[in-house]
Design an enzyme around this catalytic site. Structure first.
Site, PDB file in Angstrom:
ATOM      1  CG  ASP A 104      -2.228   0.770   0.909  1.00 33.19           C
ATOM      2  OD1 ASP A 104      -2.611   0.857  -0.276  1.00 33.19           O
ATOM      3  OD2 ASP A 104      -2.842   1.294   1.844  1.00 33.19           O
ATOM      4  CD  GLU A 140      -2.938   7.629   3.339  1.00 33.06           C
ATOM      5  OE1 GLU A 140      -3.008   6.874   2.346  1.00 33.06           O
ATOM      6  OE2 GLU A 140      -3.894   8.306   3.761  1.00 33.06           O
ATOM      7  CD  GLU A 170      -9.147   8.784  -0.193  1.00 35.50           C
ATOM      8  OE1 GLU A 170      -8.655   7.706   0.216  1.00 35.50           O
ATOM      9  OE2 GLU A 170      -8.616   9.895  -0.025  1.00 35.50           O
ATOM     10  CD  GLU A 207      -9.636  -0.284  -3.041  1.00 34.57           C
ATOM     11  OE1 GLU A 207      -9.188  -0.910  -2.054  1.00 34.57           O
ATOM     12  OE2 GLU A 207      -9.208   0.838  -3.359  1.00 34.57           O
TER      13      GLU A 207
END
Length: 222
Positions: free
Chosen positions: A48, A89, A141, A211
């Site tokens: 990620d 992040e 998101e 995803e």
């Protein structure tokens, strides 16, 4: 067109199976019930980090599209706030990787990750309208928000060492941010042509598929 004022709700109902697959994936359920294999978590963390770095130029491209195509200047304000948060992040990923002993510099991107990053790059094309891109942005998101918020609900047995991760995307502030993105997307979808709606719907489904593949990869299933 019936339901055009909340096109996203219509699509989520229509495609509930894949949406549930993305937001209630076994990887997330393993975190929630405390049975997560920490090697899977480390794999997700490393992959990620690579994805987020590819996500930055994608969000930048949406900011540019908003400047050119949006009828409301507040769109830019919200997207810019999201882009600014990505700096924090990336720093968080580096800190977590250090904590978990994950050497980010030597991580090789998995095929599922490369495919997702290429998909993001395709959405940066000038041929992709703002309405389509903002819908994809909301979906990316929202999947994380709904997934990790589930790990913080009453009855969850999320391990203490993973609660900070879940809080990062599962907190109420990020939830409000996602609702604001959804409102922007719906506002533009309401005015979109049937062709544009079809295009946005296909892109939404592709986001959800990517995803699911990313979660599968994190769990070591592919």
């Amino acid at each position: 067109m019936e339901g055009k004022s909340d096109m996203i709700a219509t699509w989520l109902k229509k495609h509930s199976l894949i949406y549930t697959g993305a937001t209630r994936h076994p990887f997330i359920l393993d975190i929630r019930d405390g049975s997560i294999d920490l090697s899977s978590f480390k794999r997700w963390l490393a992959q990620d980090y690579i994805f987020v770095r590819a996500f930055v130029p994608f969000v930048a491209s949406i900011l540019l599209k908003a400047w050119k195509e949006s009828d409301d200047s507040s769109d830019m304000d919200l997207i810019l706030s999201g882009m600014a948060a990505l700096n924090d992040e990336i720093a968080w990923f580096k800190s977590e990787a250090s904590k978990w002993g994950v050497a980010l510099h030597s991580v090789v991107p998995h095929k599922a990750n490369l495919d997702y990053c290429r998909f993001l790059e395709s959405l940066m094309s000038p041929d992709i309208e703002y309405t389509v891109a903002i819908t994809a942005f909301w979906a990316i998101e929202a999947v994380y928000q709904e997934s990790f918020a589930h790990c913080l609900e009453d009855g969850s047995r999320t391990p203490e060492e993973l609660k900070e991760t879940c809080q990062r995307w599962g907190n109420t502030g990020f939830g409000q941010y996602c609702r604001s993105l959804r409102n922007i997307a719906n506002r533009h979808l309401e005015k979109a042509s049937d062709h544009m709606l079809s295009k946005a719907e296909v892109i939404l489904i592709r986001v959800l598929e990517h995803e699911v593949e990313f979660w599968n990869m994190s769990r070591g299933e592919i």
